[in-house]
Scaffold this active site. Structure first.
Site, PDB file in Angstrom:
ATOM      1  N   PRO A   2       0.784  -1.214   0.000  1.00 33.54           N
ATOM      2  CA  PRO A   2       0.000   0.000   0.000  1.00 33.54           C
ATOM      3  C   PRO A   2       0.819   1.269   0.000  1.00 33.54           C
ATOM      4  CG  PRO A   2       0.042  -1.009   2.168  1.00 33.54           C
ATOM      5  CD  PRO A   2       1.127  -1.593   1.360  1.00 33.54           C
ATOM      6  N   GLU A   3       0.396   2.186  -0.804  1.00 34.06           N
ATOM      7  CA  GLU A   3       0.788   3.567  -0.631  1.00 34.06           C
ATOM      8  C   GLU A   3      -0.441   4.280  -0.108  1.00 34.06           C
ATOM      9  OE1 GLU A   3       3.182   5.516  -3.515  1.00 34.06           O
ATOM     10  OE2 GLU A   3       3.952   3.639  -4.304  1.00 34.06           O
TER      11      GLU A   3
END
Length: 269
Positions: A2-3
DNA sequence: CGTATGCCCTGCCAGC
DNA sequence: TGCTGGCAGGGCATAC
């Protein structure tokens, strides 16, 4: 995995199932995450979830007696499922609700974290974070002002969480491409106008990615199991050797700050 | 203070 | 088919 966009997509997906429901149990099957999961996470049992918020890439599940703070690291995934759903490998934590559902954290690499934050306090981890990129606190002069004495590459600079949070490897590459800035360039040697454009493009690319449900490279899934659709908008990330969409020259790659970096040597100066 | 590096882990894929 | 090496969306801790 995830960003910031993927964390925000996760937040949007899970929060309707949590808010105003009561936590019936917190089951920790594997305590060895980035830090050991503290016993205090059980304090929220019996309490209602008031809100699910996000600071940088941390999710905060808030109750009257404190918050659970969750970070997904590189490989963490959250899903809301029936609490009786059979476990799969690396299902480390369940936050069971009185609805019969649970929020289940799966994290093969265990770079993620689950922590407890007492009311009216802030974990030290959250102390030195820069502004949220999608707020006005990340204004168009910030990058220019902070970068004046910086010699490190601009890509490392915008990935520094004290400068602005939430810009990870994918979106750093993409924002620099959209801005026509060579990721190798020293941060202190870029002018105010170019930083203004970069600021704008960071906001644009993150907002668009959230709207598209994030980026699925290998295995990111929204909490409903669907992939994110932003991958089809990537101009440079992961495209080494492929043609630049703008000028048809091949995309280059180089390691900057231990992270693979993709750029078009013709379009980015 | 800023900068560079190591490291925490498992899974997956390319190449042999 | 099986092994090996390299690499992966993050970020803290440490040393200079």
């Amino acid at each position: 995995m995830p960003e910031l966009p993927e964390v925000e997509v996760s937040r949007l997906g899970v929060s309707p199932h949590l808010i105003n429901n009561t936590i019936a149990n917190v089951i920790v099957r594997e305590r060895r995450m980035r830090w050991p999961i503290p016993e205090e996470v059980s304090l929220v049992v019996g309490h209602k979830v008031n809100n699910v918020t996000r600071r940088a890439k941390y999710l905060l599940i808030e109750t009257a007696v404190g918050s659970l703070v969750i970070h997904l690291g590189m490989s963490g995934k959250l899903r809301v499922i029936d609490a009786s759903t059979p476990l799969i490998k690396h299902d480390h934590v369940d936050i069971v609700l009185n609805t019969g559902q649970c929020l289940r954290l799966n994290d093969p690499r265990r770079f993620g974290a689950v922590l407890f934050q007492a009311p009216d306090t802030q974990l030290g981890l959250l102390d030195n974070l820069g502004p949220e990129p999608l707020t006005e606190a990340f204004d168009e002069s910030r990058l220019y002002t902070l970068s004046r004495d910086r010699k490190s590459p601009v890509k490392s600079f915008i990935m520094d969480n004290a400068v602005v949070v939430g810009v990870g490897n994918i979106y750093a590459n993409e924002a620099l491409f959209l801005s026509g800035i060579d990721p190798r360039r020293q941060a202190g040697r870029i002018g105010a106008e170019r930083y203004k454009r970069l600021t704008h493009n960071i906001k644009q690319v993150l907002a668009k990615a959230i709207a598209q449900g994030g980026t699925t490279l290998k295995d990111f899934a929204q909490t409903d199991g669907k992939p994110g659709y932003f991958a089809q908008h990537l101009n440079v990330y992961g495209r080494k050797g492929e043609d630049c969409e703008v000028c048809s020259n091949p995309i280059q790659s180089k390691v900057i700050g231990q992270r693979n970096t993709f750029f078009c040597i013709h379009c980015q100066r």
